[in-house]
Design a protein around this motif. Structure first.
Motif, PDB file in Angstrom:
ATOM      1  N   GLU A 153      15.918 -18.257  46.620  1.00 18.15           N
ATOM      2  CA  GLU A 153      15.519 -18.517  45.230  1.00 18.15           C
ATOM      3  C   GLU A 153      15.699 -17.276  44.367  1.00 18.15           C
ATOM      4  OE1 GLU A 153      11.520 -20.107  44.652  1.00 18.15           O
ATOM      5  OE2 GLU A 153      12.146 -21.844  45.858  1.00 18.15           O
ATOM      6  N   GLU A 154      15.280 -16.132  44.920  1.00 17.25           N
ATOM      7  CA  GLU A 154      15.421 -14.872  44.173  1.00 17.25           C
ATOM      8  C   GLU A 154      16.879 -14.626  43.814  1.00 17.25           C
ATOM      9  OE1 GLU A 154      11.753 -12.199  46.016  1.00 17.25           O
ATOM     10  OE2 GLU A 154      13.792 -11.910  46.718  1.00 17.25           O
ATOM     11  N   ALA A 155      17.742 -14.817  44.831  1.00 17.50           N
ATOM     12  CA  ALA A 155      19.161 -14.548  44.600  1.00 17.50           C
ATOM     13  C   ALA A 155      19.749 -15.539  43.603  1.00 17.50           C
ATOM     14  CB  ALA A 155      19.923 -14.609  45.927  1.00 17.50           C
ATOM     15  N   ASN A 156      19.396 -16.806  43.743  1.00 17.32           N
ATOM     16  CA  ASN A 156      19.942 -17.812  42.824  1.00 17.32           C
ATOM     17  C   ASN A 156      19.448 -17.606  41.397  1.00 17.32           C
ATOM     18  OD1 ASN A 156      21.788 -19.265  44.262  1.00 17.32           O
ATOM     19  ND2 ASN A 156      20.314 -20.774  45.019  1.00 17.32           N
ATOM     20  N   ALA A 157      18.185 -17.108  41.273  1.00 18.61           N
ATOM     21  CA  ALA A 157      17.643 -16.860  39.945  1.00 18.61           C
ATOM     22  C   ALA A 157      18.444 -15.764  39.235  1.00 18.61           C
ATOM     23  CB  ALA A 157      16.175 -16.465  40.042  1.00 18.61           C
ATOM     24  N   LYS A 158      19.027 -14.857  40.054  1.00 15.54           N
ATOM     25  CA  LYS A 158      19.847 -13.788  39.467  1.00 15.54           C
ATOM     26  C   LYS A 158      21.300 -14.229  39.331  1.00 15.54           C
ATOM     27  CE  LYS A 158      17.090 -10.098  41.523  1.00 15.54           C
ATOM     28  NZ  LYS A 158      17.054  -9.454  42.837  1.00 15.54           N
ATOM     29  N   GLY A 159      21.555 -15.524  39.487  1.00 18.08           N
ATOM     30  CA  GLY A 159      22.922 -16.025  39.315  1.00 18.08           C
ATOM     31  C   GLY A 159      23.716 -16.102  40.595  1.00 18.08           C
ATOM     32  N   GLY A 160      23.029 -16.074  41.730  1.00 14.06           N
ATOM     33  CA  GLY A 160      23.724 -16.230  42.999  1.00 14.06           C
ATOM     34  C   GLY A 160      24.282 -14.916  43.516  1.00 14.06           C
ATOM     35  N   VAL A 161      25.129 -14.989  44.535  1.00 15.27           N
ATOM     36  CA  VAL A 161      25.741 -13.778  45.078  1.00 15.27           C
ATOM     37  C   VAL A 161      27.249 -13.866  44.915  1.00 15.27           C
ATOM     38  CG1 VAL A 161      23.998 -13.042  46.728  1.00 15.27           C
ATOM     39  CG2 VAL A 161      25.571 -14.868  47.352  1.00 15.27           C
ATOM     40  N   ALA A 162      27.835 -12.750  44.557  1.00 18.08           N
ATOM     41  CA  ALA A 162      29.291 -12.650  44.374  1.00 18.08           C
ATOM     42  C   ALA A 162      29.821 -13.789  43.515  1.00 18.08           C
ATOM     43  CB  ALA A 162      29.988 -12.623  45.741  1.00 18.08           C
ATOM     44  N   GLY A 163      29.043 -14.149  42.499  1.00 19.01           N
ATOM     45  CA  GLY A 163      29.485 -15.197  41.584  1.00 19.01           C
ATOM     46  C   GLY A 163      29.357 -16.607  42.133  1.00 19.01           C
TER      47      GLY A 163
END
Lengths: 294, 322, 381
Positions: C57-67
Motif C-alpha cells: 500500500e505504501e509503495a502504491n500510494a507513492k505511485g508504485g515502483v519503477a512506474g
C-alpha cells in the motif's frame, strides 16, 4: 526418590486431565459406538467460553463452569441432530466422516478473525497458584482441583448410568438400540442426552485445561482428544472407571518415558505400550470380552 | 490366449491415449503446468486411495494409519534414488517398487500382531502405528542424516511425470479389479461380510486379511515414491494422522469397495481443494478450509453409501465367465 | 452415475475455464504472497499478510515502483508443504507473478524455493530460517533470498552470550522435535556451547501439540543448569516458562527471536521476568523506520507487530527496492538487484546480502524487565 515421586505427581496431573476428556469420549462411544472426533473441538469451545467469561465478563468461577457446560451441551446436541442423527441407520463410517467434518469445521471456522481468531490467547487464572512442598515434592492447588473435579465427574457419571431412569435407558440403548426402542425407550432422547452429558464434561474439562495450561487456541482440542480417546480404548471403551484408569496409565507412561528413557520418542513409546496392551486384552483393560455371535 | 492379447492391446491403447493426450495438452500450453501438477497429485492420491479401498473397502480392516505407509514408501524410494544417484528411468522404476516393497514388509510385521484385533481396536492400533512412524520420520536424521528428519529431505530429483502416474494408476486399477474378481477377492470380501461365517466355510481368514492389508499398503508405498519424486521434498508432516484421514475421507466418499467411486472421489477431492483456491475471490482465501468440511458433511448426508453406491465403470466390472 | 459424470464435467469446466497465464498489462507488476491463512499457524500467517499489505500500500500510494502499479496475489498454504508447492505453481503459472514473498515456515518455503528456482522467479522469505532454503546439497539457489537470520547465527549468538556474559557453565535445552526452527537452533546452540567449554546437562524435546512440560522440567531441574535455552515461538515459551516457575526452576531463561511478542509476557507473567533473547531490533531503537512501522501497524490492526510481521515487512520492502533498482519487471533483473542489495535500511536493521542470499546484519540482546523489553547489548556476527 524425590525425583521419582515428583514425576509420579506430574504424571498424575497429565493423567487426570486426559481422564476428564476421556470420560466424555467413552460415554458417547459406549452408547452409539461412534468415534466422535468432534469431541476434542467441543472441549476447545468449552475452554474458549471459559476464556471469554473470565477475561471479558469477570464472572465468578461457578458461573464460568456453568456457562461452559451449557454452551457445550447445546452445541453437542445441535451437532448430534444435524450431523449424526440423519445417519443413524447408515453404516457407522458415514457418521465418523461427518464427525471429522464437524471437527474440521469447528477448528477452521472458529479460527477466523471474525469468530475467536487464530491467536494463542493467554487464559487468565481465576485464582492464584499455590505451591505446597511436601517432603521436597511440589504439589500445586491446580493439581488438587483437577483431581477433585475428575473424581466428582466419575462418581456423577456412575450415579447417572447406574442409579437413574435415564441411565437404565442408556444401558439398554448401548446393549441393543433396536430392541431398546421396541421396549419403549425413547432412543433419540437417550442419545441426545448422552451427547449432551459428554459435552458437559468436555465443558468442565476445557475450563480446567485452560486453568492448568493457561493458553487457548482453536486447534488445541484435537491432540488431547486423540490421546484421551486412546486412553479410553486402553481402559476398555464404554467403561467409565476404565476411561480414568486408561488415562492415568497413559499419563504415567508418557511422563515416565520422558523422565527415564527418551523424550524424543515419548509419543512413540506410549503408543507401543497401548498396542501391547490391546494385544494382551483386545477390548482394553476393564473392557468386557466381546461375545462372538455365531 | 487371443483374448488376453486383445485385452493387453486394449489396455495399452487406453494408456497411450490417456497419457498421450495429457502430455499433448500440456506441451501445447492448453493446460498450464499448475494443472498438470495437480493432475499428477490426484493420480498419486488415487493410487494410495485404491490401496486403502482394498484394506478397508474390500477386506473391512479399519485402518487409520495409511499415510505412514505412504511415508515409508516415499522415504525408501527417495533414499535409494539419492544414494545411488543419477536420473535413470529404470532406477526410478526400481526405487518405486522398492518403496512399495518396504511398505509391504512393514505392513506384514505390523499385521502379524495387529490383524488379530478387530474393528475400532484395529483402527486405534494403526493410528498408534501412524503416530510412531511420524515420530520416527521426525527424528530420522539421527540414524540416516540424508532423510533430514523434521527439517525435511531435500535433494530429490523430480522424476514423476504424467506417463508414470497414469501408468501406475492403470496398473493399480487392473490389479485391484483382477484380484477382487478372483478367488482371493471372494475370500477377502467374505471376511468383510462375516468373518465367522467365512471361517466356518474353511477360509483362512488371518491369511486373507494379511493379503488384503499388505497389498493395500504396497500401493501406498508406490504412491509415496511417486509423491516424493513429484514434489522433490519430503517432510514428516506430509505423512501425519491428518493425511491418513484425508485418504479415509476419499475412500468413504467414493464408496467402500467401489473402485470407480474411489477413483472419482480422489480426483474430486484434490480438484476441490485446489479449485477453491482459484474460484474464491481474493478477500475470501481463508474460507477454503471452512467450506471443505461443510461440503464434506453435506455430501455424506446426501450420499451415505458413497458417490457411486455399488455401480462401477464398465471396465472395472467383473466378468462372469472367469 | 449421473452425479459422477456431472462432477467430472465440473472438473473439466474448472480446468477449461482458466487457461494459461495471461501476460499482465505493461504498467503493472504482479507479486505473489504465500502464507498460511488457515490452520495451526494462521496467526503467524496473518501477521505476515498484514505486513505485506502495508508495504505494498505504501509503495502504491507513492505511485508504485519503477512506474508500475503493484498487483498482488494472495495464496494460502495451510502450513503444508504440498499445498505450498501447489500455491507457488499457481502464482507463477496461472497468475504470472514476477516475484514472490513467502512462505512463513521453512518446511513450506523449501518446496517453494525449489519451484521458484527452476522457473527462475525471484523469491524472498521473511521468516524461514533453515539454511536449506537458500542452499541445498551444496548448490546455491540463486533466486532465493531471506530477511531473517539462519539457525546457526542465533544459536551461536546465544551460546556466546550465555557462556560469556552470563558466565554459565551448565546449560539445558528444551526444543520442539517436529519444528525445524526449534530443532535447528537447539542443535547449533548445544554444539557451540560445548565448543566454548560449557556443559549441556539436559537436552530434551517435546511435540508440537504438547502443553504439559512438567516431566521435562523436573528432569531439567535435576540436571542443575545455570541457563535454560528455549528455542521456540512465544506461545510455547510462555507456557514452558510458567511451568518452569511452578516446578521451582531457578536458572535464567534464554531464547531466540521467536520470543518477540507482547503475548509472551501475557502468558508467562513474572515467570519470564529476567529472561534474555536475541532479536533484530530493540523497541527502544530511535531510528524512524522502527517508530513509523509500529505506529502504522497499530493504527491499522490495533496490535503491536510481532517479529514475523516485521521481518515480512522488511522482506517485501527489499523486494520492492530491488524492482525499483532494476527498473524492470524482468525476473532475472530483479534477482540481480536483490543479490547486489547493500546498506538497505529496514526496520530490523541495515541489510546487505551475502553470497548465499542471507542478510548480514547485527543482532541485539534484549532482557525482559518489569514486563517490558529492555535493550542490553549489540552482537555482531
Amino acid at each position: 526418590m524425590e525425583y521419582f515421586a515428583q514425576q509420579v505427581i506430574n504424571g498424575l496431573q497429565l493423567g487426570f486431565v486426559y481422564a476428564l476428556i476421556a470420560l466424555g469420549y467413552t460415554m458417547v462411544y459406549g452408547i452409539v459406538r461412534l468415534i466422535n472426533f468432534a469431541h476434542g473441538d467441543v472441549f476447545m469451545i468449552g475452554a474458549f467460553i471459559g476464556f471469554y467469561t473470565i477475561e471479558r465478563y469477570h464472572l465468578p468461577l461457578a458461573l464460568v463452569f456453568l456457562s461452559a457446560v451449557a454452551g457445550c451441551t447445546v452445541l453437542a446436541v445441535l451437532i448430534e441432530q444435524l450431523a449424526y442423527r440423519p445417519l443413524r441407520h447408515a453404516p457407522k463410517i458415514a457418521s465418523l466422516i461427518t464427525a471429522i467434518g464437524v471437527s474440521l469445521f469447528l477448528e477452521y471456522f472458529t479460527s477466523l478473525r471474525q469468530v475467536f481468531g487464530p491467536n494463542f490467547y493467554s487464559f487468565p487464572r481465576p485464582f492464584p497458584v499455590v505451591i505446597w512442598e511436601v517432603g521436597g515434592i511440589l504439589v500445586t492447588n491446580i493439581q488438587a482441583v483437577i483431581l477433585v473435579v475428575t473424581v466428582l465427574c466419575l462418581l456423577f457419571l456412575q450415579f447417572i448410568v447406574f442409579r437413574t431412569k435415564m441411565g437404565r435407558g442408556m444401558r439398554a440403548v448401548s446393549y441393543d438400540y433396536v430392541t431398546a426402542g421396541l421396549m419403549g425407550v425413547n432412543v433419540n432422547r437417550v442419545i441426545s442426552f448422552t451427547f449432551g452429558l459428554g459435552a458437559a464434561l468436555a465443558g468442565v474439562g476445557g475450563v480446567l485445561y485452560g486453568i492448568a495450561y493457561p493458553q487457548v487456541n482453536t486447534f488445541m482440542g484435537f491432540m488431547p482428544g486423540l490421546k484421551a480417546f486412546t486412553a479410553a480404548v486402553l481402559g476398555g471403551i464404554g467403561n467409565i472407571p476404565g476411561a480414568v484408569l486408561g488415562a492415568l496409565i497413559m499419563g504415567q507412561s508418557e511422563t515416565m518415558v520422558s523422565a527415564y528413557l527418551s523424550s524424543t520418542y515419548r509419543d512413540g513409546i506410549a503408543f507401543v505400550i497401548l498396542i501391547l496392551v490391546l494385544l494382551w486384552k483386545p477390548t482394553g483393560i476393564l473392557g468386557a470380552p466381546r461375545a462372538e455371535k455365531v | 490366449m487371443a483374448e488376453s492379447l486383445r485385452n493387453l492391446a486394449r489396455i495399452l491403447a487406453a494408456y497411450a491415449l490417456l497419457a498421450g493426450s495429457i502430455v499433448l495438452l500440456a506441451a501445447t500450453g492448453v493446460v498450464n503446468p499448475y494443472w498438470v501438477q495437480i493432475l499428477e497429485l490426484a493420480c498419486v492420491v488415487a493410487i494410495s486411495a485404491q490401496g486403502l479401498n482394498v484394506i478397508y473397502g474390500y477386506t473391512g480392516l479399519f485402518s487409520l494409519g495409511h499415510a505412514a505407509f505412504l511415508g515409508i514408501g516415499a522415504y525408501t524410494a527417495a533414499y535409494l534414488m539419492k544414494t545411488v544417484g543419477g536420473q535413470s528411468q529404470v532406477l526410478f522404476f526400481t526405487a518405486l517398487l522398492a518403496g512399495g516393497g518396504a511398505a509391504a514388509v512393514i505392513a506384514c510385521l505390523i499385521g502379524l500382531p495387529a490383524l488379530r484385533l478387530t474393528s475400532d481396536y484395529l483402527g486405534i492400533a494403526t493410528l498408534g502405528f501412524g503416530i510412531i512412524m511420524k515420530v520416527v520420520f521426525d527424528n530420522a536424521d539421527s540414524f540416516l542424516p540424508e532423510l533430514g528428519g523434521a527439517r525435511g529431505m531435500t535433494g530429490i530429483t523430480k522424476m514423476t511425470t504424467v506417463p508414470w502416474v497414469v501408468f501406475f494408476l492403470l496398473v493399480s486399477l487392473l490389479i485391484v479389479r483382477n484380484t477382487i474378481h478372483s478367488s482371493y477377492g471372494r475370500a477377502i470380501i467374505s471376511i468383510r461380510e462375516d468373518e465367522i461365517a467365512a471361517e466356518t466355510m474353511g477360509i483362512d481368514t488371518f491369511r486373507y486379511k494379511m493379503v488384503g492389508f499388505v497389498m493395500g499398503c504396497a500401493f501406498a508405498g508406490v504412491a509415496g515414491g511417486l509423491y516424493a519424486h513429484l514434489y522433490a521434498f519430503l517432510h514428516p508432516s506430509n505423512f501425519d494422522f491428518f493425511k491418513s484421514i484425508d485418504i479415509l475421507v476419499i475412500v468413504v466418499l467414493g464408496g467402500l469397495g467401489n473402485m470407480s467411486g474411489v477413483l472419482v472421489a480422489s480426483f474430486g477431492w484434490i480438484f476441490l481443494l485446489e479449485g477453491l483456491r482459484v474460484v474464491l475471490p481474493p478477500g475470501y482465501v481463508e474460507l477454503r478450509w471452512v467450506l471443505i468440511p461443510v461440503l464434506l458433511i453435506v455430501t455424506m448426508l446426501l450420499r451415505p453409501q458413497g458417490l457411486f453406491g455399488t455401480r462401477e465403470f464398465p471396465f472395472l466390472r467383473g466378468r462372469l465367465y472367469r | 452415475m449421473r452425479r459422477g459424470l456431472s462432477l467430472l464435467a465440473l472438473v473439466v469446466l474448472l480446468v477449461g475455464h482458466f487457461p494459461g497465464c495471461k501476460s499482465p498489462p505493461a504498467k503493472e507488476i504482479r507479486i505473489g504472497l504465500i502464507t498460511p491463512l488457515s490452520g495451526d499457524v494462521k496467526t503467524f500467517g496473518e501477521s505476515v499478510k498484514n505486513a505485506f499489505e502495508v508495504a505494498v500500500e505504501e509503495a502504491n500510494a507513492k505511485g508504485g515502483v519503477a512506474g508500475m502499479k503493484i498487483a498482488t496475489f494472495l495464496v494460502d498454504d495451510r502450513n503444508d508443504p504440498t499445498e505450498a508447492s501447489n500455491a507457488a505453481n499457481l502464482l507463477i503459472n496461472q497468475h504470472g507473478v514476477k516475484a514472490i514473498v513467502g512462505s512463513v515456515t521453512s518446511k513450506t518455503t523449501i518446496p517453494v524455493s525449489d519451484l521458484a528456482q527452476s522457473l527462475r522467479i525471484p523469491t524472498i522469505t521473511g521468516t524461514a530460517t533453515n539454511p536449506k532454503v537458500t542452499v541445498a546439497d551444496g548448490k546455491r539457489k540463486d533466486y532465493m533470498f531471506r530477511a531473517c537470520y539462519t539457525d546457526s547465527f542465533q544459536g551461536t549468538v546465544m551460546a556466546k552470550f550465555a557462556r560469556g556474559t552470563l558466565n554459565a557453565t551448565a546449560a539445558a535445552v528444551l526444543y520442539d522435535a517436529s519444528n525445524d526452527y526449534s530443532k535447528g537452533i537447539a542443535e547449533v546452540f548445544r554444539d557451540a556451547f560445548v565448543r566454548m567449554g560449557g556443559r549441556v546437562t539436559a537436552y530434551e524435546s517435546y511435540g508440537k501439540d504438547d502443553v504439559d512440560f512438567s516431566a521435562l522440567l523436573t528432569k531439567v531441574k535435576a540436571a542443575k543448569p545455570d541457563v535454560l535455552f528455549l528455542p521456540d515461538y512465544y506461545n510455547k515459551v510462555g507456557l514452558i516458562a510458567k511451568q518452569a516457575k511452578e516446578t521451582g526452576f531457578q536458572g535464567a531463561l534464554i531464547g531466540p527471536d521467536g520470543w518477540d511478542s507482547p503475548e509472551l509476557v501475557k502468558v508467562a507473567g513474572d515467570a519470564i521476568e529476567g529472561g534474555y533473547f536475541s532479536n533484530h531490533y530493540s523497541p527502544e531503537d530511535t531510528r524512524p523506520e522502527v517508530g513509523n512501522w509500529v505506529k502504522k501497524y497499530k493504527e491499522k490492526f490495533q496490535q503491536t507487530p510481532d517479529a514475523l510481521g516485521t521481518l515480512a515487512y522488511d522482506a517485501t520492502n527489499m523486494l520492492l527496492e530491488a524492482i525499483r533498482k532494476a527498473n524492470s519487471a524482468d525476473p532475472g533483473k530483479i534477482r540481480d538487484a536483490l543479490a547486489s542489495l547493500s546498506g538497505f535500511e529496514g526496520v530490523t536493521g541495515k541489510f546487505t546480502m551475502d553470497e548465499h542470499g542471507d542478510p548480514i546484519k547485527s543482532a541485539v540482546i534484549i532482557q525482559i524487565k518489569d514486563g517490558k523489553q529492555k535493550f542490553l547489548q549489540v552482537v555482531n556476527p
